[in-house]
Design an enzyme around this catalytic site. Structure first.
Site, mmCIF file in Angstrom:
data_model
loop_
_atom_site.group_PDB
_atom_site.id
_atom_site.type_symbol
_atom_site.label_atom_id
_atom_site.label_comp_id
_atom_site.label_asym_id
_atom_site.label_seq_id
_atom_site.Cartn_x
_atom_site.Cartn_y
_atom_site.Cartn_z
ATOM 1 N N ARG A 111 -1.836 -5.846 -8.312
ATOM 2 C CA ARG A 111 -0.603 -6.799 -8.067
ATOM 3 C C ARG A 111 -0.393 -7.847 -9.214
ATOM 4 O O ARG A 111 0.528 -7.999 -9.770
ATOM 5 C CB ARG A 111 -1.202 -7.517 -6.640
ATOM 6 C CG ARG A 111 -0.623 -6.806 -5.499
ATOM 7 C CD ARG A 111 -1.386 -7.227 -4.241
ATOM 8 N NE ARG A 111 -2.716 -7.331 -4.405
ATOM 9 C CZ ARG A 111 -3.690 -7.011 -3.223
ATOM 10 N NH1 ARG A 111 -3.246 -7.688 -2.210
ATOM 11 N NH2 ARG A 111 -4.810 -6.860 -3.444
ATOM 12 N N LYS A 164 -16.991 -7.641 4.983
ATOM 13 C CA LYS A 164 -15.640 -8.099 5.002
ATOM 14 C C LYS A 164 -15.123 -8.024 6.517
ATOM 15 O O LYS A 164 -14.693 -6.966 7.082
ATOM 16 C CB LYS A 164 -14.570 -7.350 4.101
ATOM 17 C CG LYS A 164 -13.403 -7.908 3.556
ATOM 18 C CD LYS A 164 -12.635 -7.114 2.626
ATOM 19 C CE LYS A 164 -11.070 -7.494 2.396
ATOM 20 N NZ LYS A 164 -10.593 -6.714 1.461
ATOM 21 N N HIS A 183 0.973 -1.275 0.040
ATOM 22 C CA HIS A 183 0.063 -0.111 0.033
ATOM 23 C C HIS A 183 0.979 1.212 -0.109
ATOM 24 O O HIS A 183 0.728 2.170 -0.816
ATOM 25 C CB HIS A 183 -0.984 0.015 1.345
ATOM 26 C CG HIS A 183 -1.681 -0.942 1.313
ATOM 27 N ND1 HIS A 183 -1.936 -2.059 2.440
ATOM 28 C CD2 HIS A 183 -2.920 -1.524 0.342
ATOM 29 C CE1 HIS A 183 -3.008 -2.637 2.352
ATOM 30 N NE2 HIS A 183 -3.556 -2.546 1.050
ATOM 31 N N SER A 201 -2.631 -7.605 2.799
ATOM 32 C CA SER A 201 -3.024 -7.446 4.500
ATOM 33 C C SER A 201 -3.174 -8.862 5.154
ATOM 34 O O SER A 201 -3.061 -9.277 6.193
ATOM 35 C CB SER A 201 -4.080 -6.562 4.565
ATOM 36 O OG SER A 201 -3.539 -5.520 4.300
HETATM 37 P P1 ADP Z 1 -5.916 -6.291 0.727
HETATM 38 O O1 ADP Z 1 -6.599 -6.322 1.939
HETATM 39 O O2 ADP Z 1 -5.912 -7.359 -0.323
HETATM 40 O O3 ADP Z 1 -4.215 -6.086 0.977
HETATM 41 P P2 ADP Z 1 -6.827 -3.597 0.145
HETATM 42 O O4 ADP Z 1 -8.315 -3.685 -0.070
HETATM 43 O O5 ADP Z 1 -6.330 -3.162 1.353
HETATM 44 O O6 ADP Z 1 -6.345 -5.042 -0.181
HETATM 45 O O7 ADP Z 1 -6.183 -2.835 -0.972
HETATM 46 C C1 ADP Z 1 -6.216 -1.561 -1.453
HETATM 47 C C2 ADP Z 1 -5.957 -1.174 -2.658
HETATM 48 O O8 ADP Z 1 -4.264 -1.413 -2.404
HETATM 49 C C3 ADP Z 1 -6.449 -2.052 -3.757
HETATM 50 O O9 ADP Z 1 -6.289 -1.397 -5.041
HETATM 51 C C4 ADP Z 1 -5.234 -3.112 -3.912
HETATM 52 O O10 ADP Z 1 -5.347 -3.665 -5.240
HETATM 53 C C5 ADP Z 1 -3.940 -2.370 -3.683
HETATM 54 N N1 ADP Z 1 -3.039 -3.084 -2.998
HETATM 55 C C6 ADP Z 1 -3.076 -3.946 -1.833
HETATM 56 N N2 ADP Z 1 -1.813 -4.720 -1.837
HETATM 57 C C7 ADP Z 1 -1.132 -4.237 -2.722
HETATM 58 C C8 ADP Z 1 0.356 -4.471 -3.313
HETATM 59 N N3 ADP Z 1 1.071 -5.543 -2.345
HETATM 60 N N4 ADP Z 1 0.812 -3.849 -3.819
HETATM 61 C C9 ADP Z 1 0.324 -2.895 -4.745
HETATM 62 N N5 ADP Z 1 -1.164 -2.662 -4.542
HETATM 63 C C10 ADP Z 1 -1.641 -3.231 -3.451
#
Ligand code: ADP
Length: 162
Positions: free
Chosen positions: A92, A41, A17, A130
């Site tokens: 990703r 969720k 992130h 996450s």
């Molecule tokens: P997650 O719970 O799957 O980590 P989130 O809902 O918090 O995802 O993700 C928010 C945004 O950040 C989404 O657009 C997701 O694709 C992006 N994101 C999450 N992890 C990464 C990463 N490792 N690299 C790039 N973008 C990411």
């Protein structure tokens, strides 16, 4: 002034992130990282905790044009309320694409000016999520490569308790 919104669960924020936040903050005048409340969720951290962790990470990185906020409800309502220009998403892998593509189309249908811009994850972060951090930390594993150092202790202590 170009205002971008980067929405997500951030439960908790990871280096993946942070990389997107940092790159997007350079592309726009202001970036709002929006902790979106998704009732379907289940989350490990409360909205306030997630915001607090993001605040600390953004401060430690010195990203002065980044604001942290939260929102319950439709992203597009928040987008319109803030008179924003762009929605930023991280991609990703191909597996993210189908869902994100659908969301981008739906948001544009709800509001014609809602453009979604995708930033591709750097290769070291493509596997990082996450949920992976939570699973490893809950069993006492080392997540120091995955979450920013300034919040590492808080995350591990908090998740081990669960
Ligand atoms: P997650 O719970 O799957 O980590 P989130 O809902 O918090 O995802 O993700 C928010 C945004 O950040 C989404 O657009 C997701 O694709 C992006 N994101 C999450 N992890 C990464 C990463 N490792 N690299 C790039 N973008 C990411």
């Amino acid at each position: 002034m170009k205002l971008a919104i980067y929405p997500g669960s951030f439960d908790p924020v990871t280096y993946g992130h942070l990389e997107i936040i940092s790159r997007a903050s350079k592309l726009f005048d202001k970036l709002v990282v929006l902790v979106s409340v998704n009732p379907s969720k289940p989350s490990a951290f409360s909205i306030e905790e997630r915001k607090q962790l993001l605040e600390e990470v953004v401060k430690a990185e010195g990203l002065t044009n980044v604001e942290i906020d939260s929102h319950e409800g439709l992203l597009i309502d928040y987008f319109n309320k803030r008179n924003a220009d762009v929605i930023v998403k991280g991609l990703r892998a191909l597996s993210d694409f189908e869902y994100e593509f659908q969301m981008a189309q739906a948001n544009r249908k709800l509001c014609y000016k809602a453009e979604t811009i995708f930033l591709t994850a750097k290769s070291e972060n493509t596997y990082l999520s996450s949920s992976m951090v939570k699973q490893i930390a809950m069993f006492g594993g080392d997540v120091s490569d995955f979450v920013p150092e300034c919040i590492l202790d808080r995350i591990t202590t908090r998740l081990k308790k669960d």
